[in-house]
Every structure is written in C-alpha cells, then in structure tokens.
Design a protein around this motif. Structure first.
Motif, PDB file in Angstrom:
ATOM      1  N   ALA A   1       0.840  -1.189   0.000  1.00  0.00           N
ATOM      2  CA  ALA A   1       0.000   0.000   0.000  1.00  0.00           C
ATOM      3  C   ALA A   1       0.877   1.242   0.000  1.00  0.00           C
ATOM      4  O   ALA A   1       1.782   1.370   0.836  1.00  0.00           O
ATOM      5  N   VAL A   2       0.624   2.134  -0.927  1.00  0.00           N
ATOM      6  CA  VAL A   2       1.376   3.379  -1.045  1.00  0.00           C
ATOM      7  C   VAL A   2       0.668   4.454  -0.242  1.00  0.00           C
ATOM      8  O   VAL A   2      -0.556   4.600  -0.311  1.00  0.00           O
ATOM      9  N   GLN A   3       1.434   5.232   0.484  1.00  0.00           N
ATOM     10  CA  GLN A   3       0.881   6.263   1.358  1.00  0.00           C
ATOM     11  C   GLN A   3       1.004   7.632   0.720  1.00  0.00           C
ATOM     12  O   GLN A   3       2.040   7.960   0.141  1.00  0.00           O
ATOM     13  N   ARG A   4      -0.050   8.416   0.807  1.00  0.00           N
ATOM     14  CA  ARG A   4       0.052   9.813   0.384  1.00  0.00           C
ATOM     15  C   ARG A   4       0.970  10.570   1.335  1.00  0.00           C
ATOM     16  O   ARG A   4       1.013  10.299   2.528  1.00  0.00           O
TER      17      ARG A   4
ATOM     18  N   PRO B   1       7.477   0.649   7.233  1.00  0.00           N
ATOM     19  CA  PRO B   1       8.096  -0.232   6.229  1.00  0.00           C
ATOM     20  C   PRO B   1       7.654  -1.680   6.394  1.00  0.00           C
ATOM     21  O   PRO B   1       7.506  -2.176   7.515  1.00  0.00           O
ATOM     22  N   GLN B   2       7.448  -2.366   5.278  1.00  0.00           N
ATOM     23  CA  GLN B   2       7.191  -3.797   5.255  1.00  0.00           C
ATOM     24  C   GLN B   2       8.431  -4.469   4.676  1.00  0.00           C
ATOM     25  O   GLN B   2       8.799  -4.213   3.541  1.00  0.00           O
ATOM     26  N   ASP B   3       9.063  -5.302   5.478  1.00  0.00           N
ATOM     27  CA  ASP B   3      10.336  -5.911   5.073  1.00  0.00           C
ATOM     28  C   ASP B   3      11.328  -4.845   4.622  1.00  0.00           C
ATOM     29  O   ASP B   3      12.111  -5.056   3.692  1.00  0.00           O
ATOM     30  N   GLY B   4      11.268  -3.700   5.279  1.00  0.00           N
ATOM     31  CA  GLY B   4      12.199  -2.621   4.969  1.00  0.00           C
ATOM     32  C   GLY B   4      11.794  -1.760   3.780  1.00  0.00           C
ATOM     33  O   GLY B   4      12.576  -0.897   3.358  1.00  0.00           O
ATOM     34  N   ILE B   5      10.590  -1.939   3.258  1.00  0.00           N
ATOM     35  CA  ILE B   5      10.165  -1.228   2.054  1.00  0.00           C
ATOM     36  C   ILE B   5       8.949  -0.369   2.355  1.00  0.00           C
ATOM     37  O   ILE B   5       8.011  -0.802   3.025  1.00  0.00           O
ATOM     38  N   PHE B   6       8.954   0.853   1.840  1.00  0.00           N
ATOM     39  CA  PHE B   6       7.758   1.692   1.875  1.00  0.00           C
ATOM     40  C   PHE B   6       7.764   2.604   0.659  1.00  0.00           C
ATOM     41  O   PHE B   6       8.787   2.786  -0.007  1.00  0.00           O
ATOM     42  N   ALA B   7       6.585   3.163   0.358  1.00  0.00           N
ATOM     43  CA  ALA B   7       6.462   4.041  -0.802  1.00  0.00           C
ATOM     44  C   ALA B   7       5.480   5.154  -0.488  1.00  0.00           C
ATOM     45  O   ALA B   7       4.494   4.955   0.234  1.00  0.00           O
ATOM     46  N   ILE B   8       5.763   6.335  -1.028  1.00  0.00           N
ATOM     47  CA  ILE B   8       4.887   7.491  -0.844  1.00  0.00           C
ATOM     48  C   ILE B   8       4.511   8.058  -2.207  1.00  0.00           C
ATOM     49  O   ILE B   8       5.241   7.905  -3.199  1.00  0.00           O
ATOM     50  N   LEU B   9       3.357   8.723  -2.257  1.00  0.00           N
ATOM     51  CA  LEU B   9       2.867   9.351  -3.482  1.00  0.00           C
ATOM     52  C   LEU B   9       2.531  10.801  -3.182  1.00  0.00           C
ATOM     53  O   LEU B   9       1.880  11.097  -2.175  1.00  0.00           O
ATOM     54  N   ILE B  10       2.975  11.707  -4.042  1.00  0.00           N
ATOM     55  CA  ILE B  10       2.619  13.112  -3.894  1.00  0.00           C
ATOM     56  C   ILE B  10       1.906  13.592  -5.151  1.00  0.00           C
ATOM     57  O   ILE B  10       2.095  13.046  -6.239  1.00  0.00           O
ATOM     58  N   ASP B  11       1.082  14.608  -4.975  1.00  0.00           N
ATOM     59  CA  ASP B  11       0.372  15.233  -6.082  1.00  0.00           C
ATOM     60  C   ASP B  11       1.237  16.376  -6.605  1.00  0.00           C
ATOM     61  O   ASP B  11       1.528  17.324  -5.877  1.00  0.00           O
TER      62      ASP B  11
END
Length: 216
Positions: free
Chosen positions: A5-8, A16-26
């Motif tokens: 799941a990507v977070q705004r 982080p899940q298993d050391g991974i995360f992602a973000i999204l910006i407008d």
C-alpha cells in the motif's frame, strides 16, 4: 509480500514492510512552462521506446518535490534530520541514499506520471519503481511484442481489461529495469528479483516495485 500500500505524503509516519515503503505526492500544482498544455500528454505507443521522463520546468519541479518528500519521509522513519539525507545518483547505477554524506545500503526509486510522483524506498538495498496512468495504448500488440516479450503479448490478447493489464505489465517491466540499472530496450529476458504490485491512493494509476534476489 505480493502487494504494498502506497501512502500519500505528507501523512503519518510510513511503516516499512520488510524494509520497504512508498509514498505518493500530487505534483499537478507544479508550475507549467509557457505554452504547455493543461493536461499531461498520454504515453502512446511512440512514447514507450523512450519513456516519458520529460524535461522542462514542470518536470524539474516535480523531481524536486518528490526528492524532498522522500527525504522528509525517510527522516521520520529513521528519526534523523532530513538535512542529513541526500538522494544520490550516478550514471549506470540506481539512485541510493547518503546519510550525513556517507553512502548507505538504502535504495530509492522515483517515478512520475499523470500529475503524481512516487518514491519507493528499500532500507536493505536497490529497488526499482514505476507508475503509469491506465490508458488504451495504440498499437499495443507491437509494443508488447517488442518490449514485454511473447508470453505477455499472448496473455494480453485474451484479457478482459487490456488497458489495465498492459499498464500492469509495463510498469512491472520498467520497475525491474530500474532496479537493475538497465535502459529500456527490446525484449531479451526476465530479470532476477521479486516484483511487488502497488496499491495506489489515486484513481487510474497502476504501478509496481522490484527488489533484488530476496524473496518478497
């Protein structure tokens, strides 16, 4: 991990899940160059051999925005000042993170499309990421055959939602190429590693990340 799941951003501290995360910006509010269209140009078949990385003030501003957002989000995760974090890159290698000027094992990958920018971070090593607006691509058969390989091209013939399936296949390939620091070229072979689909908080976007040989 099959999906992430990507977070705004700005938002709560990423987990982080298993050391991974992602973000999204407008980035739709980024200033446009004089005479530019008010809506993004579609990535049609002619654009795929040269991915829509783009140039100009709007694209440059979007890059600055997502790099700053990535530093801010990572600073919160690592509990350190954002000023001590640098997004570094060099030709032929994936981007990576410097902490207080020292190279770390943290990998980062950035992607832009349709007024949004994504930053995916792997605390344990390289990562590739790609997002794309779901759309009907002209001449998708030739593009799939040349760049996605015969198996994907055949599968796309029988799918019920070809625009979405094509976008998913394209972003999966792009993410893998980015992780391995390879340029887009005609189909050769699958790339090693694990692909993870992205759950994006924006309509009509699809995307993937790709990490190294570790099983996700």
């Amino acid at each position: 991990m099959k999906s992430l799941a990507v977070q705004r951003w700005p938002g709560p501290t990423p987990t982080p899940q298993d050391g991974i995360f992602a973000i999204l910006i407008d980035t739709s509010g980024a200033p446009s160059p004089p005479g530019a269209a008010s809506t993004p140009a579609p990535r049609g078949a002619n654009a795929f051999p040269t991915p829509a990385s783009g140039t100009g003030p709007q694209r440059d501003d979007a890059r600055r925005q997502i790099r700053l957002a990535a530093r801010e989000a990572l600073a919160v995760v690592l509990r350190m000042p954002a000023t001590d974090i640098t997004v570094a890159s060099a030709p032929g290698t994936p981007p990576h993170i410097l902490l207080a000027g020292v190279k770390s094992r943290i990998g980062i990958s950035l992607s832009h499309d349709d007024g949004y920018a994504l930053a995916a971070i792997n605390l344990h090593g390289p990562i590739g990421a790609d997002i794309m607006r779901v759309q009907d691509i002209p001449d998708w058969q030739a593009v799939a055959r040349d760049y996605l390989g015969p198996a994907i091209a055949a599968a796309l013939q029988n799918t019920t939602n070809r625009p979405l399936a094509f976008t998913q296949a394209w972003t999966q390939r792009e993410a893998a190429l980015k992780c391995h620091a390879q340029q887009l070229s005609e189909w050769q072979a699958e790339l090693t590693g694990s692909t993870i689909s992205l759950i994006l908080p924006a309509a009509n976007l699809a995307g993937h990340i790709h990490i190294g040989d570790k099983t996700a």
